[in-house]
Design a protein around this motif. Structure first.
Motif, PDB file in Angstrom:
ATOM      1  N   LEU A 103      -3.021  77.004 -22.360  1.00 30.31           N
ATOM      2  CA  LEU A 103      -3.059  76.324 -21.066  1.00 30.31           C
ATOM      3  C   LEU A 103      -2.182  77.099 -20.089  1.00 30.31           C
ATOM      4  CD1 LEU A 103      -3.922  73.760 -19.435  1.00 30.31           C
ATOM      5  CD2 LEU A 103      -1.745  72.757 -20.103  1.00 30.31           C
ATOM      6  N   ARG A 104      -2.771  77.476 -18.956  1.00 35.13           N
ATOM      7  CA  ARG A 104      -1.984  78.116 -17.892  1.00 35.13           C
ATOM      8  C   ARG A 104      -2.207  77.334 -16.606  1.00 35.13           C
ATOM      9  NH1 ARG A 104      -4.834  83.155 -18.577  1.00 35.13           N
ATOM     10  NH2 ARG A 104      -4.342  84.018 -20.610  1.00 35.13           N
ATOM     11  N   VAL A 105      -1.100  76.960 -15.968  1.00 36.86           N
ATOM     12  CA  VAL A 105      -1.185  76.182 -14.726  1.00 36.86           C
ATOM     13  C   VAL A 105      -0.382  76.910 -13.654  1.00 36.86           C
ATOM     14  CG1 VAL A 105      -0.668  73.964 -13.621  1.00 36.86           C
ATOM     15  CG2 VAL A 105      -1.367  74.017 -16.025  1.00 36.86           C
ATOM     16  N   ALA A 106      -0.982  77.095 -12.472  1.00 32.01           N
ATOM     17  CA  ALA A 106      -0.243  77.706 -11.355  1.00 32.01           C
ATOM     18  C   ALA A 106      -0.454  76.860 -10.108  1.00 32.01           C
ATOM     19  CB  ALA A 106      -0.713  79.139 -11.121  1.00 32.01           C
ATOM     20  N   ILE A 107       0.596  76.794  -9.283  1.00 33.74           N
ATOM     21  CA  ILE A 107       0.539  75.910  -8.106  1.00 33.74           C
ATOM     22  C   ILE A 107       0.802  76.691  -6.817  1.00 33.74           C
ATOM     23  CG2 ILE A 107       1.123  73.811  -9.350  1.00 33.74           C
ATOM     24  CD1 ILE A 107       4.027  74.153  -8.434  1.00 33.74           C
ATOM     25  N   THR A 108       0.297  76.154  -5.727  1.00 25.58           N
ATOM     26  CA  THR A 108       0.531  76.744  -4.399  1.00 25.58           C
ATOM     27  C   THR A 108       0.716  75.617  -3.385  1.00 25.58           C
ATOM     28  OG1 THR A 108      -0.353  78.368  -2.803  1.00 25.58           O
ATOM     29  CG2 THR A 108      -1.940  76.825  -3.724  1.00 25.58           C
ATOM     30  N   GLY A 109       1.222  75.986  -2.182  1.00 25.85           N
ATOM     31  CA  GLY A 109       1.386  74.974  -1.136  1.00 25.85           C
ATOM     32  C   GLY A 109       2.628  74.124  -1.330  1.00 25.85           C
ATOM     33  N   THR A 110       3.479  74.503  -2.260  1.00 20.30           N
ATOM     34  CA  THR A 110       4.661  73.682  -2.557  1.00 20.30           C
ATOM     35  C   THR A 110       5.953  74.460  -2.365  1.00 20.30           C
ATOM     36  OG1 THR A 110       4.572  74.318  -4.886  1.00 20.30           O
ATOM     37  CG2 THR A 110       3.413  72.305  -4.265  1.00 20.30           C
ATOM     38  N   ASN A 111       6.010  75.679  -2.895  1.00 23.73           N
ATOM     39  CA  ASN A 111       7.247  76.474  -2.892  1.00 23.73           C
ATOM     40  C   ASN A 111       7.053  77.710  -1.997  1.00 23.73           C
ATOM     41  OD1 ASN A 111       7.115  74.801  -5.319  1.00 23.73           O
ATOM     42  ND2 ASN A 111       9.012  75.769  -5.911  1.00 23.73           N
ATOM     43  N   SER A 112       8.044  78.580  -1.975  1.00 26.07           N
ATOM     44  CA  SER A 112       7.912  79.800  -1.157  1.00 26.07           C
ATOM     45  C   SER A 112       7.079  80.876  -1.849  1.00 26.07           C
ATOM     46  CB  SER A 112       9.295  80.371  -0.833  1.00 26.07           C
ATOM     47  OG  SER A 112       9.986  79.488  -0.013  1.00 26.07           O
ATOM     48  N   ALA A 113       6.623  80.602  -3.054  1.00 30.65           N
ATOM     49  CA  ALA A 113       5.751  81.531  -3.797  1.00 30.65           C
ATOM     50  C   ALA A 113       4.805  80.690  -4.640  1.00 30.65           C
ATOM     51  CB  ALA A 113       6.601  82.419  -4.708  1.00 30.65           C
ATOM     52  N   PRO A 114       3.648  81.250  -5.027  1.00 30.18           N
ATOM     53  CA  PRO A 114       2.808  80.537  -6.002  1.00 30.18           C
ATOM     54  C   PRO A 114       3.537  80.618  -7.352  1.00 30.18           C
ATOM     55  CG  PRO A 114       1.928  82.737  -5.586  1.00 30.18           C
ATOM     56  CD  PRO A 114       3.110  82.580  -4.677  1.00 30.18           C
ATOM     57  N   LEU A 115       3.592  79.508  -8.069  1.00 31.61           N
ATOM     58  CA  LEU A 115       4.425  79.496  -9.274  1.00 31.61           C
ATOM     59  C   LEU A 115       3.652  79.064 -10.506  1.00 31.61           C
ATOM     60  CD1 LEU A 115       7.788  77.890  -8.080  1.00 31.61           C
ATOM     61  CD2 LEU A 115       7.247  80.314  -8.352  1.00 31.61           C
ATOM     62  N   VAL A 116       4.114  79.565 -11.654  1.00 27.93           N
ATOM     63  CA  VAL A 116       3.559  79.172 -12.944  1.00 27.93           C
ATOM     64  C   VAL A 116       4.306  77.924 -13.419  1.00 27.93           C
ATOM     65  CG1 VAL A 116       3.361  79.869 -15.368  1.00 27.93           C
ATOM     66  CG2 VAL A 116       3.055  81.569 -13.549  1.00 27.93           C
ATOM     67  N   VAL A 117       3.568  76.944 -13.898  1.00 29.94           N
ATOM     68  CA  VAL A 117       4.191  75.744 -14.477  1.00 29.94           C
ATOM     69  C   VAL A 117       4.310  75.980 -15.988  1.00 29.94           C
ATOM     70  CG1 VAL A 117       3.890  73.272 -14.912  1.00 29.94           C
ATOM     71  CG2 VAL A 117       3.153  74.262 -12.721  1.00 29.94           C
ATOM     72  N   PRO A 118       5.510  75.846 -16.562  1.00 32.07           N
ATOM     73  CA  PRO A 118       5.639  76.068 -18.007  1.00 32.07           C
ATOM     74  C   PRO A 118       4.828  75.024 -18.789  1.00 32.07           C
ATOM     75  CG  PRO A 118       7.800  75.817 -16.957  1.00 32.07           C
ATOM     76  CD  PRO A 118       6.777  75.462 -15.933  1.00 32.07           C
ATOM     77  N   THR A 119       4.082  75.484 -19.794  1.00 28.27           N
ATOM     78  CA  THR A 119       3.204  74.555 -20.524  1.00 28.27           C
ATOM     79  C   THR A 119       3.503  74.544 -22.027  1.00 28.27           C
ATOM     80  OG1 THR A 119       1.557  76.302 -20.732  1.00 28.27           O
ATOM     81  CG2 THR A 119       1.271  74.806 -18.887  1.00 28.27           C
ATOM     82  N   GLU A 120       4.658  75.090 -22.424  1.00 28.38           N
ATOM     83  CA  GLU A 120       4.957  75.191 -23.864  1.00 28.38           C
ATOM     84  C   GLU A 120       4.916  73.828 -24.562  1.00 28.38           C
ATOM     85  OE1 GLU A 120       7.071  76.512 -21.550  1.00 28.38           O
ATOM     86  OE2 GLU A 120       6.352  78.579 -21.750  1.00 28.38           O
ATOM     87  N   GLY A 121       5.380  72.777 -23.856  1.00 25.45           N
ATOM     88  CA  GLY A 121       5.438  71.454 -24.484  1.00 25.45           C
ATOM     89  C   GLY A 121       4.060  70.821 -24.682  1.00 25.45           C
ATOM     90  N   VAL A 122       3.022  71.462 -24.192  1.00 28.71           N
ATOM     91  CA  VAL A 122       1.702  70.835 -24.186  1.00 28.71           C
ATOM     92  C   VAL A 122       0.709  71.581 -25.083  1.00 28.71           C
ATOM     93  CG1 VAL A 122      -0.152  70.068 -22.657  1.00 28.71           C
ATOM     94  CG2 VAL A 122       2.160  70.177 -21.791  1.00 28.71           C
ATOM     95  N   THR A 123       0.913  72.879 -25.223  1.00 30.91           N
ATOM     96  CA  THR A 123      -0.076  73.656 -25.992  1.00 30.91           C
ATOM     97  C   THR A 123       0.108  73.463 -27.502  1.00 30.91           C
ATOM     98  OG1 THR A 123       1.378  75.534 -25.599  1.00 30.91           O
ATOM     99  CG2 THR A 123      -0.644  75.471 -24.341  1.00 30.91           C
TER     100      THR A 123
END
Ligand SMILES: Cc1cc2nc3c(=O)[nH]c(=O)nc-3n(C[C@H](O)[C@H](O)[C@H](O)COP(=O)(O)OP(=O)(O)OC[C@H]3O[C@@H](n4cnc5c(N)ncnc54)[C@H](O)[C@@H]3O)c2cc1C
Ligand code: SF4
Length: 324
Positions: free
Chosen positions: A252-272
């Motif tokens: 699982l890879r999740v990345a977000i935009t529109g929130t921080n000063s850069a597009p960021l990766v959300v850590p998903t270790e607890g979910v995979t």
């Protein structure tokens, strides 16, 4: 909007010529101009030379390579990227993200390189010269304090690019040219979480291409929340890439935009490595919350953007899990 300040424009016909032109002090790439020109007309930046990249034939090619990866020239337009059958079939999240940028007329001119490298935005910065002067400017340009995080010594302007999170979730890389030669970087490493510095490019460096690996058994999608569906920047944008093996979330890879000063990766270790269920969704929601730093940089309320972000992550992951 003001008239543009005095500047020269160059229109190189080859990558080598562009490297030489962009090595000049005060030179800046110009692609579709849909981000850069409105900003310059508001006095946001004073480059001495604009180097128009759109006459370099090699820069607008979109092709599937022998190893199955997708290679997109940095000056390929978003309309071409969103419309090409090979991209829509092989990398639908990239086509979707490109197709959701601004409106159709923008996408005819706007390029992928320009989309990635667009400036960060803030309600105290994307204003006319007289408005900013009346408010004492701000840290990002000409001022000495930030109006969003008052005691801050850095700018928190927000990155609103739509395509970067999709590329990050798909583990894509960028090819860079500059006076010292060429190099390749993961897309995520192109950005720095500082609204004024933005990019990790050295002086004279610029993007020549973006390479996206074959999706194989990954599935991915991109979704955004915006004020007007016809044209607006993401108030929150989410890309999810997921690989399912039976009842197990194998990747699982999740990345977000529109929130921080850069597009960021959300850590998903607890979910995979486990099933996608209510507990996994709650763990991912906490990781999203810990990653996103939504501030008052847009007209939309912070609370709304945070909630939309959570809702989009949950919806996309649910859908991809079911489809896989
Ligand atoms: C009304 C409006 C709505 C918009 N909505 C959206 C939206 O929904 N989503 C979104 O993502 N964007 C949006 N944008 C911003 C912009 O239109 C897009 O990001 C567009 O893709 C920028 O690409 P461009 O080719 O026009 O870049 P330009 O404006 O030419 O350049 C943008 C920046 O990138 C740099 N640059 C360009 N090419 C390169 C390169 N090859 N290497 C290094 N640096 C480079 C330029 O120097 C400049 O700093 C919107 C803009 C407007 C005006
Ligand atoms: S976050 Fe602060 S420093 Fe950055 S543009 Fe907005 S007001 Fe200016």
């Amino acid at each position: 909007m003001n008239a543009l300040h005095d500047l020269r424009t160059l229109r190189p016909a080859s990558i080598d010529e562009a490297v030489r032109a962009l090595a000049e002090e005060g030179a800046q790439p110009l692609a579709g101009g849909t981000d850069l020109l409105p900003n310059l007309r508001r006095g946001l930046g004073t480059p001495r030379v604009l180097v128009d990249l759109t006459a370099i034939a090699a820069l607008d090619a979109i092709s599937v390579q022998a190893d199955g990866s997708l290679r997109v020239g940095a000056a390929a337009t978003l309309a071409a990227l969103a419309g090409q059958a090979a991209v829509r079939t092989g990398w639908p999240a990239v086509a979707t993200a490109a197709g959701l940028v601004a409106g159709p007329t923008h996408r005819e001119a706007a390029t992928l390189g320009g989309n990635l490298c667009q400036d960060t935005r803030c309600v105290f910065y994307n204003q006319s010269e007289w408005w900013r002067a009346g408010n004492g400017y701000c840290l990002k340009l000409r001022g000495d304090k930030c109006h969003v995080v008052v005691k801050s010594d850095r700018c928190y302007a927000t990155y609103h690019g739509d395509v970067a999170p999709a590329l990050i979730a798909l583990d894509a890389s960028v090819e860079i040219a500059g006076p010292a030669g060429t190099r390749t970087l993961p897309v995520a490493a192109l950005f720095v979480e500082d609204g004024a510095r933005r990019l990790t490019l050295a002086p004279g460096e610029w993007l020549t291409a973006i390479v996206v690996p074959a999706m194989n058994d990954w599935r991915a999608d991109y979704a955004k929340a915006r004020v007007r569906d016809a044209v607006d920047f993401p108030l929150a944008g989410v890309a999810v890439a997921l690989r399912r093996e039976g009842d197990r979330l194998a990747g699982l890879r999740v990345a977000i935009t529109g929130t921080n000063s850069a597009p960021l990766v959300v850590p998903t270790e607890g979910v995979t490595g486990r099933a996608w269920d209510t507990e996994a969704a709650a763990t991912l929601a906490k990781a999203v919350q810990a990653t996103a730093n939504v501030l008052s940089t847009t007209v939309a309320p912070v609370k709304y953007r945070r909630r939309m972000l959570q809702a989009l992550v949950r919806r996309l992951t649910d859908e991809l899990w079911t489809r896989a």
